[in-house]
Design a protein around this motif. Structure first.
Motif, PDB file in Angstrom:
ATOM      1  N   ARG A  59       0.844  -1.188   0.000  1.00  0.00           N
ATOM      2  CA  ARG A  59       0.000   0.000   0.000  1.00  0.00           C
ATOM      3  C   ARG A  59       0.880   1.239   0.000  1.00  0.00           C
ATOM      4  NH1 ARG A  59      -2.640   0.141   6.142  1.00  0.00           N
ATOM      5  NH2 ARG A  59      -0.756   0.818   7.256  1.00  0.00           N
ATOM      6  N   THR A  60       0.394   2.273  -0.639  1.00  0.00           N
ATOM      7  CA  THR A  60       1.137   3.520  -0.755  1.00  0.00           C
ATOM      8  C   THR A  60       0.381   4.649  -0.065  1.00  0.00           C
ATOM      9  OG1 THR A  60       0.078   3.949  -2.878  1.00  0.00           O
ATOM     10  CG2 THR A  60       2.222   2.857  -2.936  1.00  0.00           C
ATOM     11  N   ALA A  80      -0.065   6.707  -5.663  1.00  0.00           N
ATOM     12  CA  ALA A  80      -0.383   7.047  -4.281  1.00  0.00           C
ATOM     13  C   ALA A  80      -1.744   6.506  -3.855  1.00  0.00           C
ATOM     14  CB  ALA A  80      -0.343   8.566  -4.112  1.00  0.00           C
ATOM     15  N   VAL A  81      -1.907   6.366  -2.544  1.00  0.00           N
ATOM     16  CA  VAL A  81      -3.141   5.898  -1.878  1.00  0.00           C
ATOM     17  C   VAL A  81      -3.773   4.710  -2.600  1.00  0.00           C
ATOM     18  CG1 VAL A  81      -3.633   8.051  -0.685  1.00  0.00           C
ATOM     19  CG2 VAL A  81      -4.511   7.746  -2.982  1.00  0.00           C
ATOM     20  N   THR A  82      -2.994   3.662  -2.738  1.00  0.00           N
ATOM     21  CA  THR A  82      -3.424   2.467  -3.459  1.00  0.00           C
ATOM     22  C   THR A  82      -3.004   1.214  -2.709  1.00  0.00           C
ATOM     23  OG1 THR A  82      -3.297   3.565  -5.623  1.00  0.00           O
ATOM     24  CG2 THR A  82      -3.156   1.171  -5.616  1.00  0.00           C
ATOM     25  N   ILE A  83      -3.858   0.220  -2.729  1.00  0.00           N
ATOM     26  CA  ILE A  83      -3.534  -1.092  -2.189  1.00  0.00           C
ATOM     27  C   ILE A  83      -3.588  -2.102  -3.323  1.00  0.00           C
ATOM     28  CG2 ILE A  83      -4.334  -2.982  -0.707  1.00  0.00           C
ATOM     29  CD1 ILE A  83      -5.292  -0.953   1.303  1.00  0.00           C
ATOM     30  N   GLU A 140      -6.568   9.703   6.010  1.00  0.00           N
ATOM     31  CA  GLU A 140      -7.892  10.184   5.617  1.00  0.00           C
ATOM     32  C   GLU A 140      -8.446   9.413   4.429  1.00  0.00           C
ATOM     33  OE1 GLU A 140      -7.452  14.292   4.850  1.00  0.00           O
ATOM     34  OE2 GLU A 140      -6.949  14.838   6.904  1.00  0.00           O
ATOM     35  N   THR A 141      -7.721   8.414   3.959  1.00  0.00           N
ATOM     36  CA  THR A 141      -8.142   7.669   2.778  1.00  0.00           C
ATOM     37  C   THR A 141      -8.750   6.332   3.176  1.00  0.00           C
ATOM     38  OG1 THR A 141      -6.338   8.670   1.525  1.00  0.00           O
ATOM     39  CG2 THR A 141      -7.412   6.740   0.555  1.00  0.00           C
ATOM     40  N   MET A 146      -8.780   2.796  -1.465  1.00  0.00           N
ATOM     41  CA  MET A 146      -7.418   2.369  -1.790  1.00  0.00           C
ATOM     42  C   MET A 146      -7.437   1.062  -2.571  1.00  0.00           C
ATOM     43  SD  MET A 146      -5.385   3.329   1.746  1.00  0.00           S
ATOM     44  CE  MET A 146      -3.752   3.042   1.051  1.00  0.00           C
ATOM     45  N   ARG A 147      -8.364   0.177  -2.205  1.00  0.00           N
ATOM     46  CA  ARG A 147      -8.473  -1.088  -2.928  1.00  0.00           C
ATOM     47  C   ARG A 147      -9.059  -0.880  -4.330  1.00  0.00           C
ATOM     48  NH1 ARG A 147      -6.843  -5.011  -0.047  1.00  0.00           N
ATOM     49  NH2 ARG A 147      -6.858  -4.945   2.232  1.00  0.00           N
TER      50      ARG A 147
END
Length: 232
Positions: A59-60, A80-83, A140-141, A146-147
């Protein structure tokens, strides 16, 4: 035993796919990037040069990214903000995808609608872990977003089958995300990419009944007309 539970077990046995002996390596890391090994609850910093296994998840954070290579050749950029689950970085044939979509459909049936009222496990059909109990957000995400961002990464790198399955799982665990046009349309697009035209048409048709902007509605109608011509 509930017939739906039996069917899920049988389908799981039929489509058990051995992990492909691919090599996953971390080429670059920027900012806050973490990895979870297997079913461990702990996230630890990910470093460039590390080797990843199929049961790992990365995750980022905000303003962060990572680049993963497959067999030293194919490059996957995780924004960014990713799983992203490493297991998802694989291609699927159409038969496997259809069977797993059937499993996901059964899991989506409310428990009181199943014979005997038995509850089937609320698990992902791709990897087998229950992400609904892994927390709700990073900073906050939300985890769900993120998924979903991870599903988009899969689409952008032509892993269309796992993109569909991951998005479907996200919708089941985080139903509100299914209301967003960009999320639903990516599933329809991915289904069309793998040749499941009728399934793609069903997705677009369902999407056309949602509250859409003028531009979104026009895009959906165009896709529906195109797919109907293909089916004819």
């Amino acid at each position: 035993m509930n017939q739906h539970v039996v069917l899920i077990i049988l389908l799981s046995l039929i489509i058990s796919v051995p992990l492909v002996a691919a090599t996953y390596s971390v080429k670059t890391v920027k900012g806050t990037v973490e990895v979870r090994h297997g079913v461990a609850e702990v996230w630890v910093p990910l470093k460039a040069g590390e080797r990843l296994k199929p049961d790992d998840t990365i995750r980022t954070g905000k303003g962060s990214s990572a680049v993963v290579t497959i067999d030293g050749e194919r490059t996957i950029r995780v924004p960014a903000v990713t799983i992203v689950e490493i297991f998802d970085l694989r291609s699927m044939d159409q038969d496997e995808l259809i069977l797993k979509l059937t499993m996901e459909f059964i899991r989506g049936i409310p428990s009181d609608k199943r014979d005997g009222g038995l509850e089937t496990p609320s698990t992902t059909i791709v990897h087998g872990t229950d992400h609904s109990k892994r927390g709700t957000s990073v900073g906050e995400t939300p985890f769900g977003l993120m998924r979903m961002n991870g599903a988009r990464v899969l689409f952008e790198h032509a892993f269309y089958g796992t993109c569909v399955l991951r998005a479907k799982e996200v919708f089941r665990v985080y139903p509100d995300l299914q209301k967003q046009f960009s999320h639903r349309s990516i599933v329809a697009d991915a289904l069309e990419k793998v040749g499941l035209v009728r399934e793609a048409l069903n997705e677009y048709t369902a999407l056309s009944n949602e509250s859409l902007s003028t531009g979104e509605k026009a895009q959906v109608e165009k896709s529906i007309d195109r797919l109907k011509k293909v089916i004819r």
